[in-house]
Structures are given as C-alpha cells and as structure tokens.
Design an enzyme around this catalytic site. Structure first.
Site, PDB file in Angstrom:
ATOM      1  N   LEU A  74     -46.604  -9.250   2.712  1.00  5.54           N
ATOM      2  CA  LEU A  74     -46.503 -10.503   1.770  1.00  5.54           C
ATOM      3  C   LEU A  74     -47.775 -11.071   1.697  1.00  5.54           C
ATOM      4  O   LEU A  74     -48.237 -11.869   0.599  1.00  5.54           O
ATOM      5  CB  LEU A  74     -45.354 -11.479   2.536  1.00  5.54           C
ATOM      6  CG  LEU A  74     -44.949 -12.574   1.829  1.00  5.54           C
ATOM      7  CD1 LEU A  74     -44.306 -12.478   0.383  1.00  5.54           C
ATOM      8  CD2 LEU A  74     -44.344 -13.619   2.648  1.00  5.54           C
ATOM      9  N   VAL A  75     -48.530 -11.178   2.552  1.00  5.83           N
ATOM     10  CA  VAL A  75     -49.864 -11.644   2.719  1.00  5.83           C
ATOM     11  C   VAL A  75     -51.010 -10.873   2.787  1.00  5.83           C
ATOM     12  O   VAL A  75     -50.912  -9.624   3.280  1.00  5.83           O
ATOM     13  CB  VAL A  75     -49.968 -12.613   4.125  1.00  5.83           C
ATOM     14  CG1 VAL A  75     -48.749 -13.685   3.906  1.00  5.83           C
ATOM     15  CG2 VAL A  75     -50.067 -12.154   5.307  1.00  5.83           C
ATOM     16  N   HIS A  95     -46.785  -2.348   6.753  1.00  4.40           N
ATOM     17  CA  HIS A  95     -46.940  -2.655   8.008  1.00  4.40           C
ATOM     18  C   HIS A  95     -46.647  -1.529   8.855  1.00  4.40           C
ATOM     19  O   HIS A  95     -47.109  -1.054   9.607  1.00  4.40           O
ATOM     20  CB  HIS A  95     -46.129  -3.804   8.491  1.00  4.40           C
ATOM     21  CG  HIS A  95     -46.477  -4.433   9.903  1.00  4.40           C
ATOM     22  ND1 HIS A  95     -46.014  -3.937  10.860  1.00  4.40           N
ATOM     23  CD2 HIS A  95     -47.445  -5.196  10.148  1.00  4.40           C
ATOM     24  CE1 HIS A  95     -46.585  -4.417  12.031  1.00  4.40           C
ATOM     25  NE2 HIS A  95     -47.388  -5.404  11.491  1.00  4.40           N
ATOM     26  N   GLU A 135     -48.628   0.981  11.511  1.00  2.00           N
ATOM     27  CA  GLU A 135     -48.249   0.695  12.598  1.00  2.00           C
ATOM     28  C   GLU A 135     -47.033   1.642  12.785  1.00  2.00           C
ATOM     29  O   GLU A 135     -46.137   1.742  13.570  1.00  2.00           O
ATOM     30  CB  GLU A 135     -47.946  -0.450  13.237  1.00  2.00           C
ATOM     31  CG  GLU A 135     -48.978  -1.628  13.594  1.00  2.00           C
ATOM     32  CD  GLU A 135     -48.530  -2.811  14.124  1.00  2.00           C
ATOM     33  OE1 GLU A 135     -47.447  -2.920  14.503  1.00  2.00           O
ATOM     34  OE2 GLU A 135     -49.424  -3.770  14.066  1.00  2.00           O
ATOM     35  N   HIS A 176     -53.897  -7.915   8.766  1.00  2.00           N
ATOM     36  CA  HIS A 176     -53.944  -6.211   8.785  1.00  2.00           C
ATOM     37  C   HIS A 176     -54.815  -5.925   7.535  1.00  2.00           C
ATOM     38  O   HIS A 176     -55.467  -5.131   7.612  1.00  2.00           O
ATOM     39  CB  HIS A 176     -52.688  -5.942   8.568  1.00  2.00           C
ATOM     40  CG  HIS A 176     -51.663  -5.947   9.931  1.00  2.00           C
ATOM     41  ND1 HIS A 176     -52.123  -5.155  10.938  1.00  2.00           N
ATOM     42  CD2 HIS A 176     -50.622  -6.197  10.261  1.00  2.00           C
ATOM     43  CE1 HIS A 176     -51.322  -5.285  12.075  1.00  2.00           C
ATOM     44  NE2 HIS A 176     -50.151  -6.163  11.674  1.00  2.00           N
TER      45      HIS A 176
HETATM   46 CO    CO Z   1     -48.631  -6.441  12.687  1.00  2.00          CO
END
Ligand code: CO
Length: 292
Positions: free
Chosen positions: A231-232, A173, A204, A236
């Site tokens: 995790l998922v 992330h 990001e 994104h």
């Molecule tokens: Co985000």
C-alpha cells in the site's frame, strides 16, 4: 388527546426498555467507516497513499464519518513518540466509536492480502458485535479471482512498456500465513494474461528474490524496474527494495549484472487500487441487504 399522550408516553417507555435491554445506546444517525491499514512511519508516502485513500472514501460516502486506524502497534508507537501523531489501533478506534454511540461501523481493510493482519482484525471485531447495530469488515485488495483481474489492470497502468529484455519485479511483503499463496496466484495470472516479464516476489515470504533471478537470467532479461506491491512505499520499499545496502533487491540485482530502475510509489497512489478498495467497502455495506 389525553389518550394520545398516554400512548406516546408508553411508546417512549417501550423504546427505552428495548434499547436498555439490548445494552446498546446507539444513535442511528451516527455511521462510521474505519479505514484500517498496517500503517507507515514514513509521512510523505502516508499522505500520498493511506490518507489519499481515506480522502477518496470520504468523497464517496458523505453520510459516514471516515476514520483511520493502523494494525501495526510499532508504527503507532513510533508516530506518537517521534512525531506526536496519535493514531488508533483497531480496538482503541472501536472503543471510541462505541463511547460516541455510533450505530453502524464499517471497517475497510486496506491490506493487500487476506493474511494475518486482516484475520486478526476480523477476530477482534467479534467482541464488538454487541456494541453496534451493524459492524462489518470489507475484504482486503486481493480476495476473489475478479479482484486479481482488476489489480492486474491497475498494475498495468503504472508499469512501463516492456521490451523483450526488460522486466518488472514487484516486491510483495510475504508472510508465514497461508495467504502467502496470493502472491504466486497473482504472478500466475499475470503470465496468463500475457505479462510474461512481470514477476511477483516477496521480502519475507515465498518467492524470495533468488527464485526470480534464475527466471530472469533464463529469459535474458537485462533491465529491471522494481515496484512495491504494498500500500505504501515505506521502510521495505525504501530500504529492502531500493536501498543502497548490500542485501537490497536493487544492489543484489545490479551485482547480478542487471540494470535497475526503482519506482517508489505505494499501491495507495494507484487509482485502480483505490477504486477496488471502495468496491470492497460497498460490498461490505450492502452485503446484508443482498443476502436477505
Ligand atoms: Co514488514
């Protein structure tokens, strides 16, 4: 006989007074684990990752009621409005557990790095310390040096075997929080352990994709598999990583001449990752006893 009854009554009175003074009204038989993740509005991946991890925790700790909360209020709001699914944020979940007289609450972070989400959660727990006999939080996935080693083994289990001209690029992330350095530390350790063609980028934070593209070209990489380091496999992963838009990693890398495969499974599907979260949960539960 009479003496015994008086003794018993006075004991009941004393216990009652002590409980009353502490302001707690907890039931020692009520123990909860609260699995805390960012959350996702994508229901398929939610079932395969977050809910599956919650199920794994439930199987491991039959004495605890295992509940789920999200740190993203945006995700919570979308789920309520769109799908009529009610999921608590941390405060709401703790308020409910307090009302239901739980004595012990173990929050387990299902975040990947000890960043903003985890640290805000830690701060929120401070106000609830007096509401429970025990309230602790388990660390996110990547915390100690040993965690990194275990995560690398877990990642290995989902990576394809790589030829010299092939690479895996993970999309983390990324964050403005100092814990952003976690990603580069993991990248460094991967290289140390011989995974020379495996890269950790962020969507990001740092490093962004352009930094990695330079390295990929220098190494004459031709084929890339993209995998989420999240995790998922939610917004994104589906859009920023594998989407068909101009600026997705897949599109950018294809334009740069690479052939690109995408792997749309969150880390919550990885057995080694789930096992490490459960290890962290175990440490949180037994930390005090070990320290004493
Ligand atoms: Co985000």
């Amino acid at each position: 006989m009479k003496k015994n009854i008086i003794l018993l009554l006075s004991m009941v009175l004393i216990v009652g007074l002590v409980a009353g003074c502490s302001g707690k009204n907890t039931d020692p038989n009520k123990k909860a684990i609260l699995a805390l993740s960012f959350g996702t509005s994508y229901s398929d991946t939610r079932a395969l990752t977050i809910e599956a991890t919650v199920d794994a925790i439930r199987a491991e700790y039959p004495d605890y009621d295992v509940k789920m909360a999200f740190t993203s209020q945006t995700v919570i709001n979308i789920l309520l409005e769109r799908d009529n699914i009610e999921i608590d944020n941390l405060k709401d979940a703790l308020d409910k557990l307090k009302k239901e007289h739980y004595s012990e609450v173990i929050v387990q972070s299902l975040h990947i790095i000890p960043g903003e989400e985890f640290n805000v959660a830690k701060e929120e727990l401070v106000e609830y310390q007096d509401s429970f006999d025990k309230l602790v939080i388990g660390n996110p996935l990547l915390n100690t040096h040993e965690d990194y080693e275990k995560v690398i083994l877990a990642l290995e289990s989902q990576m394809p075997a790589l030829a010299e001209n092939e690479a895996v690029v993970f999309m983390g992330h990324g964050t403005h929080h100092p814990a952003n350095s976690t990603y580069s530390a993991l990248d460094y350790m991967l290289k140390q352990e011989g995974y020379n063609n495996v890269y950790i980028g962020t969507v990001e934070g740092y490093p962004l994709l352009d930094v990695i593209i330079d390295d990929l070209k220098e190494k004459n990489i031709e084929k890339i598999t993209l995998m989420p380091l999240m995790l998922v496999a939610g917004d994104h992963a589906n859009n920023d990583m594998a989407g068909d838009e101009e600026d997705s990693w897949k599109t950018v890398l294809k334009k740069e001449g690479f052939s690109v495969e995408t792997y749309l499974h969150g880390l919550g599907e990885n057995d080694g990752v789930r096992a490490l979260f459960i290890e962290h949960l175990d440490e949180a539960i037994y930390a005090e006893e070990v320290a004493e």
